[in-house]
Design a protein around this motif. Structure first.
Motif, PDB file in Angstrom:
ATOM      1  N   ARG A 566       0.893  -1.125   0.138  1.00 12.10           N
ATOM      2  CA  ARG A 566      -0.186   0.055   0.102  1.00 12.10           C
ATOM      3  C   ARG A 566       0.847   1.271   0.008  1.00 12.10           C
ATOM      4  O   ARG A 566       0.607   2.182  -0.586  1.00 12.10           O
ATOM      5  N   GLN A 567       1.867   1.162   0.952  1.00 15.17           N
ATOM      6  CA  GLN A 567       2.934   2.267   0.812  1.00 15.17           C
ATOM      7  C   GLN A 567       3.724   2.526  -0.435  1.00 15.17           C
ATOM      8  O   GLN A 567       3.513   3.876  -1.009  1.00 15.17           O
ATOM      9  N   THR A 569       2.536   1.712  -3.676  1.00 18.93           N
ATOM     10  CA  THR A 569       1.559   2.158  -4.482  1.00 18.93           C
ATOM     11  C   THR A 569       1.018   3.611  -4.339  1.00 18.93           C
ATOM     12  O   THR A 569       1.115   4.223  -5.397  1.00 18.93           O
ATOM     13  N   LEU A 570       0.979   4.066  -3.259  1.00 17.30           N
ATOM     14  CA  LEU A 570       0.791   5.366  -2.648  1.00 17.30           C
ATOM     15  C   LEU A 570       1.786   6.233  -3.034  1.00 17.30           C
ATOM     16  O   LEU A 570       1.615   7.383  -3.677  1.00 17.30           O
ATOM     17  N   GLN A 571       3.132   5.668  -3.248  1.00 16.85           N
ATOM     18  CA  GLN A 571       4.233   6.605  -3.398  1.00 16.85           C
ATOM     19  C   GLN A 571       4.390   6.815  -5.076  1.00 16.85           C
ATOM     20  O   GLN A 571       4.939   7.913  -5.128  1.00 16.85           O
ATOM     21  N   THR A 574      -1.553   7.763  -8.652  1.00 15.46           N
ATOM     22  CA  THR A 574      -2.268   8.753  -8.160  1.00 15.46           C
ATOM     23  C   THR A 574      -3.606   8.373  -8.087  1.00 15.46           C
ATOM     24  O   THR A 574      -4.186   7.450  -8.987  1.00 15.46           O
ATOM     25  N   PRO A 575      -4.422   8.465  -6.923  1.00 17.48           N
ATOM     26  CA  PRO A 575      -5.744   8.052  -6.709  1.00 17.48           C
ATOM     27  C   PRO A 575      -6.742   8.235  -7.910  1.00 17.48           C
ATOM     28  O   PRO A 575      -6.598   9.297  -8.485  1.00 17.48           O
ATOM     29  N   ILE A 668      -5.558  -0.748  -7.935  1.00 21.28           N
ATOM     30  CA  ILE A 668      -5.013   0.094  -8.631  1.00 21.28           C
ATOM     31  C   ILE A 668      -5.094  -0.216 -10.182  1.00 21.28           C
ATOM     32  O   ILE A 668      -4.877  -1.433 -10.597  1.00 21.28           O
TER      33      ILE A 668
END
Length: 679
Positions: A566-567, A569-571, A574-575, A668
């Motif tokens: 999760r970390q 991916t968010l790095q 973009t949502p 994602i």
């Protein structure tokens, strides 16, 4: 409580007592001279305080001095009406000061009252009222400023606490000073009323009680009343002036006794002026030297003793400082062990860049370093070691150099009297400057002067001041070499800190399953690929789960990366937007899988030079095409070969992220914009 505290309390009680108990004229003379001395001392202290909090007890002291003067007024009034005398000092002011004329005395008294009441007191009262209002209105802004500085890492928690207390104390003082100004105003009114009572009462008592003729009674009691009013209004005038000077002082948290003795006598040299002034009374007025000189002598002797004590303390501090410096100088140059120490991070600069580090010249580099360390802790989860900042005469005047563990890793050159202008993509020929390269990211830029700055901003250029250029470069260098800064000692500190909140996982992992060195290797590999280790609990739990199966640091790192999916991916993602990636084709993955050689010492990748060159060119082409669109290129592979693909790519593209499918969250959306294959 100390003796001085008791002395202050007794003095306050005696002020009230003397309003009730009749005092002899001689004692009244002494108290009047003490009143004048105290007023002079307060005025001189008010003139020499540099900060409001240095004389924070002034509002309370104003009340006590006003009460003291009113107590003297009551005692002198009783003495005048009862004994037809108020003491030598009052008689001197009533006869000598005003020339023995009742009319002149009344005029002088009225003028002093007008000056005090309408000019000084009225103005000070208004200033105190306005200051109190503005201070209270500005308190939220000051508190927000303190919180902002604390959040940015510019100040510590203790500094923030001290600043909040200072803001609160200043607000308390303004409110107290607004109310204290009413004491002086009431004192002026009381002085007029008491003087009128003395004159009228004296006439009635002189004629009806003492049987004096009307003219003699009028002359006697008028002069005594005017003298009493003058010896009361002159100290009141001095203190009113002091009130106008210290109207912006703040209230202290200390007790009254310690505050008065500490702050009122903080300037011993000023007491010599007070003593000299009292001696002048004995020399130039009929006041008996036997009365004034002893008081002046006591004040001068006290000043001498306090000054002697202060000089002795300062001398001791200087000697201790010299001794410490001598000890350090004896240790440092001769100590070979100290010479072996290598700083983790060093920032050296030429003499032309001294202003950016010197606070006296407006430099804020030290404050920026604090923010850099805080930023790295938040983003990477590491505690950056202390950054050694020093000048280096071997460098060019405008040059700086960054070292990691004694080795130079980056350098740059800036111009303090210019601004760095980075092009928005389309250069404007009207913007002229000195061509250069932005040191942190290698982008082409211009050094523009103050006159060209506004034109460059209008043309869309990003303008950066020199200190920001340096701090940005330093930040990027630290991030790029973060894996070199985390040693076993730093890992041990992180683990000990984690032990306080999660003792179970730490006790299970270290040292039963893994040593600190083995944990360090995993953390280094994560930081090398710019993966934050701030979520240390999840990392340690993953290591505890899989360290029983393997001790291979590379394989353990892959397990940790998957647990941080999760970390990661968010790095990069973009949502609500697809993640654009370059995909490793089937032929490329097969090529890598077949090229992995497994031995007892570990696994390694072996690809022939021709294939390596082909793969290198195709990955570079795909990354360049994606980068031209303004998108961060990412290479996506299967979990089995990700680690080997990363080892291959980091040789020519260390900043290219290499991710596996297991490191991305299932929700994602992945959009492949290019596929890398080998024939």
């Amino acid at each position: 409580m100390k003796f001085r505290d008791y002395a202050i309390m007794v003095a306050v009680i005696m002020i009230v007592v003397m309003m009730v108990i009749p005092l002899p004229p001689l004692l009244l003379d002494v108290l009047i001279m003490i009143n004048i001395s105290l007023a002079l001392t307060i005025l001189l202290v008010a003139m020499n305080t540099k900060e409001p909090l240095q004389f924070s007890i002034f509002p309370t002291l104003l009340l006590l001095t006003t009460l003291f003067r009113l107590g003297l007024n009551v005692s002198t009034t009783r003495s005048i009406l009862t004994n037809q005398t108020g003491g030598q000092v009052i008689e001197t002011f009533g006869s000598f000061v005003v020339g023995g004329s009742a009319i002149i005395g009344i005029l002088v008294f009225l003028i002093l009252v007008i000056i005090q009441f309408l000019v000084i007191t009225k103005g000070s009262e208004r200033v105190a009222e306005v200051a109190a209002r503005f201070t209270l209105d500005s308190m939220p802004g000051k508190q927000m400023s303190i919180d902002a500085d604390l959040g940015a890492g510019m100040i510590s928690d203790q500094e923030a606490k001290n600043r909040r207390e200072k803001v609160s104390s200043e607000a308390d003082f303004y409110g107290a000073m607004d109310g204290a100004s009413k004491f002086v105003k009431g004192d002026a009114i009381a002085g007029i009323i008491i003087t009128i009572i003395n004159i009228i009462g004296g006439l009635l008592i002189g004629v009806m009680v003492h049987g004096l003729p009307f003219a003699e009674a009028a002359q006697l009691f008028t002069l005594l009343s005017i003298g009493d009013g003058l010896v009361s209004q002159i100290p009141a005038l001095l203190i009113s002036t002091a009130m106008g000077i210290v109207v912006t002082r703040a209230v202290s948290d200390g007790n009254l006794g310690s505050d008065i003795t500490k702050q009122l006598f903080a300037y011993p040299k000023m007491l010599y002026i007070v003593a000299g002034t009292l001696v002048m009374f004995a020399v130039f007025t009929p006041i008996s030297p036997m009365l004034v000189v002893p008081i002046a002598g006591v004040i001068a002797y006290g000043a001498f003793q306090m000054q002697k004590t202060l000089n002795s303390e300062e001398k001791q501090e200087v000697e201790l400082s010299k001794d410490d410096k001598e000890i350090e100088s004896m240790k440092s140059p001769e100590s070979v062990i100290d010479l072996l120490h290598v700083d983790a991070i060093e920032f050296e600069f030429g003499y032309g860049l001294i202003p950016i580090a010197d606070k006296n010249q407006g430099g804020d580099l030290l404050d920026r370093v604090i923010m850099i360390r805080r930023q790295c802790a938040m983003e990477l989860g590491i505690v950056v070691p202390v950054i050694r900042i020093r000048d280096n005469i071997q460098l060019q005047p405008n040059e700086y150099m960054i070292k990691i563990k004694g080795n130079q890793v980056a350098s740059g050159e800036i111009m303090l009297d210019h601004y760095l202008a980075m092009s928005p993509g389309i250069d404007d020929e009207s913007v002229e400057g000195i061509e250069t390269v932005e040191p942190a990211f290698g982008m082409p830029a211009l050094w523009v002067d103050e006159d060209m700055k506004e034109e460059a901003e209008m043309a869309g250029y990003a303008i950066v001041d020199p200190p920001s250029v340096v701090s940005t470069h330093l930040t990027e260098v630290i991030k790029r070499h973060a894996h070199e800064l985390i040693g076993r000692q730093e890992v041990k500190s992180l683990i000990e800190n984690m032990r306080e909140t999660a003792p179970a996982v730490v006790e299970e992992l270290v040292p039963n399953l893994m040593t600190i060195g083995e944990v360090q290797k995993v953390l280094m590999k994560l930081l090398k690929e710019k993966v934050s280790i701030r979520n240390l609990l999840a990392i340690l739990e993953t290591l505890a789960d899989y360290s029983t199966q393997t001790k291979d640091a590379d394989l353990l790192t892959e397990y940790v990366r998957q647990s941080l999916s999760r970390q990661i991916t968010l790095q990069y993602a973009t949502p609500k937007e697809p993640l654009q990636v370059i995909t490793a084709g089937a032929s490329l993955e097969k090529k890598f899988a077949d090229s992995v050689h497994r031995t007892e010492q570990g696994n390694y990748l072996s690809i022939d030079p021709e294939s390596s060159q082909t793969i290198f060119q195709r990955i570079t082409e795909q990354a360049a095409q994606l980068q031209q669109t303004g998108v961060q290129p990412i290479l996506l592979t299967s979990p089995a070969i990700r680690i080997y693909m990363r080892q291959f790519v980091e040789r020519f593209a260390p900043d290219l992220p290499v991710l596996s499918y297991n490191e991305l969250e299932p929700e994602i959306e992945i959009q492949s914009v290019g596929v890398v294959n080998v024939s």
